[in-house]
Design a protein around this motif. Structure first.
Motif, mmCIF file in Angstrom:
data_model
loop_
_atom_site.group_PDB
_atom_site.id
_atom_site.type_symbol
_atom_site.label_atom_id
_atom_site.label_comp_id
_atom_site.label_asym_id
_atom_site.label_seq_id
_atom_site.Cartn_x
_atom_site.Cartn_y
_atom_site.Cartn_z
ATOM 1 N N ASP A 25 -4.404 7.104 1.264
ATOM 2 C CA ASP A 25 -3.038 6.763 1.687
ATOM 3 C C ASP A 25 -2.844 5.257 1.788
ATOM 4 O O ASP A 25 -1.731 4.759 1.583
ATOM 5 C CB ASP A 25 -2.727 7.413 3.035
ATOM 6 N N ASP A 26 -3.922 4.550 2.169
ATOM 7 C CA ASP A 26 -3.808 3.094 2.285
ATOM 8 C C ASP A 26 -4.300 2.384 1.022
ATOM 9 O O ASP A 26 -4.655 1.214 1.061
ATOM 10 C CB ASP A 26 -4.569 2.582 3.510
ATOM 11 N N ASP A 40 0.939 3.796 1.886
ATOM 12 C CA ASP A 40 1.495 4.226 3.175
ATOM 13 C C ASP A 40 2.583 3.284 3.684
ATOM 14 O O ASP A 40 3.137 3.496 4.767
ATOM 15 C CB ASP A 40 0.394 4.418 4.220
ATOM 16 N N ASP A 41 2.890 2.237 2.916
ATOM 17 C CA ASP A 41 4.030 1.374 3.239
ATOM 18 C C ASP A 41 5.331 1.913 2.644
ATOM 19 O O ASP A 41 6.406 1.374 2.936
ATOM 20 C CB ASP A 41 3.806 -0.045 2.688
ATOM 21 N N LYS A 67 0.847 -1.188 0.000
ATOM 22 C CA LYS A 67 0.000 0.000 0.000
ATOM 23 C C LYS A 67 0.886 1.243 0.000
ATOM 24 O O LYS A 67 2.057 1.196 0.394
ATOM 25 C CB LYS A 67 -0.923 -0.001 1.217
#
Length: 374
Positions: A282-283, A217-218, A215
Motif C-alpha cells: 500500500d505504501d 496510500d496517498d 505513494k
C-alpha cells in the motif's frame, strides 16, 4: 549583548594595572581576561580602561585571531542537523567552492560590508556568475554571520547592508496546452510509467520531488483525492524522503480522466508484480521501476528524460508544467487561494507574485463587466 567589566589597580606611583574581560573564546567557549600595564595619571588610566572595554565589546579585541572559516565550520556543524539534506549539501558546496577560498582566511572582525561588496563584484566580473547565483552565496553568508551574532562572536552582521547585484524578475511563459498534450502522448508512448508521471504533473501542478514521493496510500481513487505529504531528493548519492517544501500536507482533487488513468496504471503494476512473484505494498511508490514499487524514480532521471523527449528539443523544462497548471487555472477564473493551495505555496501572495501576468486577461474581463454595468 556582552558587557565587559574592568578593574583599575595602582601597582606603584604612576603605574597602573588595567584588567578587563574579553568575550568568551569563540572556539572553546571559555571566559578570558586580559591585563595591561599603563604609565600615566589615574584619570588617563581610567580613560584607557574605558577604551579597552569598548574595544572588547565591539569585538576588536579577541585574544586570538578567529577567522571567517572558524565560524563557518561551527555553523555547518549546527546547520547539518537543522537543514534538509539537499539544502545543507548546496550550502556546503557554495562554502567549499566560492565562500571559503575568497573570504575564509579573513579575520572575522576584519570582514566588512565593503569587502563583501568587492567579493560580489568579483563573482560577477571574474567568475561570471549571474545575480541569482550571487544571491545564493549572499544568503549563506548572511546566515552564518547571523549565527555569529547570536553566539557573540561578532556584534553586527555586516552582510545585512551588503549589495549583491539586483535580481531581475523572470517573466514566466508556460508552454501552450496543445504542446503539453503532445508531450504527454510522446512520454506515454516512450514509457507508460513516465507518461503517467507527466500526466499527473500537469493535472496537479506538483513539484518534481513531490511527484517522485507519491505513494499509493496517498491516493483515494474512489473519492478522487490525493494527499501530498512528502518529497524525494537525492543527496550524497542516496535517495532521501523529506517533508514538502512548506512542511505541510495538502490535499488535492483529481479530474476524472486522471483517476481512470491512475487506476489503469495501478492495475498494470500490480499485474506485473504478481506475474513475477512480487507484491505492491500500500505504501509503494506510484512511480517506480521496481516490481514491488519499493523504490521511487530518481528526480534527476525524470528531468533528463523529459528534457530529451524528441519533440521537446530541450525547450520546455519539467517545472514549466507546474507554471502551466497555475496559469491555466488562473486564466479560467479559479481564485488565487485555491491555486495557491494546489501548488503548495505558503501564502496566496506567493502565487500572486509569480503569476500576476496570468490575471491580466481576467482584469480586462472585469473592466468590461463594470463598463456594461455602468
Amino acid at each position: 549583548m556582552f558587557f565587559v567589566r574592568g578593574n583599575l589597580r595602582e601597582r606603584s606611583q604612576g603605574v597602573w594595572e588595567l584588567t578587563f574581560e574579553l568575550p568568551k573564546d569563540p572556539l572553546t567557549n571559555k571566559r578570558r581576561r586580559r591585563s595591561k600595564t599603563f604609565h600615566r595619571t589615574k584619570r588617563e588610566a581610567a580613560r584607557e580602561l574605558r577604551r579597552l572595554i569598548t574595544d572588547s565589546e565591539e569585538g576588536r579585541l579577541t585574544g586570538k585571531q578567529v577567522l571567517v572559516s572558524d565560524l563557518i565550520v561551527k555553523w555547518l556543524e549546527l546547520a547539518e542537523g537543522e537543514l534538509a539534506v539537499t539544502t545543507f549539501e548546496e550550502y556546503k558546496r557554495l562554502v567549499d567552492k566560492r565562500i571559503g577560498p575568497a573570504i575564509g582566511g579573513i579575520a572575522l572582525t576584519e570582514l566588512t560590508t565593503p569587502r563583501l561588496d568587492d567579493f560580489y563584484r568579483a563573482l560577477t566580473n571574474e567568475a561570471g556568475l549571474g545575480p541569482s547565483s550571487i544571491h545564493q552565496v549572499h544568503s549563506v553568508i548572511r546566515r552564518f554571520l547571523k549565527q555569529g551574532v547570536k553566539w557573540g562572536w561578532i556584534k553586527h552582521n555586516v552582510a545585512v547592508n551588503a549589495s549583491p547585484p539586483p535580481l531581475k524578475p523572470r517573466e514566466i511563459q508556460p508552454p501552450p496546452i496543445d504542446k503539453i498534450r503532445a508531450l504527454v502522448r510522446e512520454a506515454t508512448e516512450k514509457d507508460p510509467v513516465f507518461g503517467m508521471l507527466i500526466r499527473v504533473a500537469i493535472a496537479t501542478g506538483l513539484r518534481r520531488s513531490e511527484l517522485c514521493g507519491l505513494k499509493w496510500d496517498d491516493i483515494d481513487l474512489n473519492r478522487r483525492k490525493m494527499r501530498v505529504k512528502r518529497a524525494v531528493v537525492v543527496a550524497r548519492k542516496k535517495t532521501h524522503q523529506k517533508p514538502t517544501k512548506t512542511r505541510a500536507t495538502r490535499r488535492l482533487t483529481l479530474d476524472l480522466v486522471t483517476v481512470q488513468l491512475l487506476a489503469a496504471h495501478k492495475e498494470h503494476v500490480e499485474t506485473q508484480a504478481r506475474q513475477n512473484g512480487a507484491v505492491v505494498a500500500d505504501d509503494g511508490f506510484v512511480f517506480s521501476y521496481t516490481l514491488d514499487c519499493s523504490e521511487p524514480i530518481k528526480p534527476y532521471l525524470v528531468t533528463d528524460t523529459f528534457r530529451n523527449l524528441p519533440s521537446n528539443g530541450r525547450t520546455i523544462r519539467l517545472h514549466d508544467l507546474r507554471h502551466a497548471h497555475a496559469t491555466q487555472l488562473l486564466g479560467n477564473g479559479i481564485d488565487i487561494p485555491t491555486v495557491a493551495g494546489r501548488l503548495g505555496h505558503a501564502t496566496p501572495s506567493t502565487t500572486l507574485n509569480f503569476y500576476a501576468h496570468a490575471l491580466e486577461e481576467n482584469d480586462e474581463t472585469a473592466a468590461d463587466i463594470m463598463g456594461d454595468l455602468l
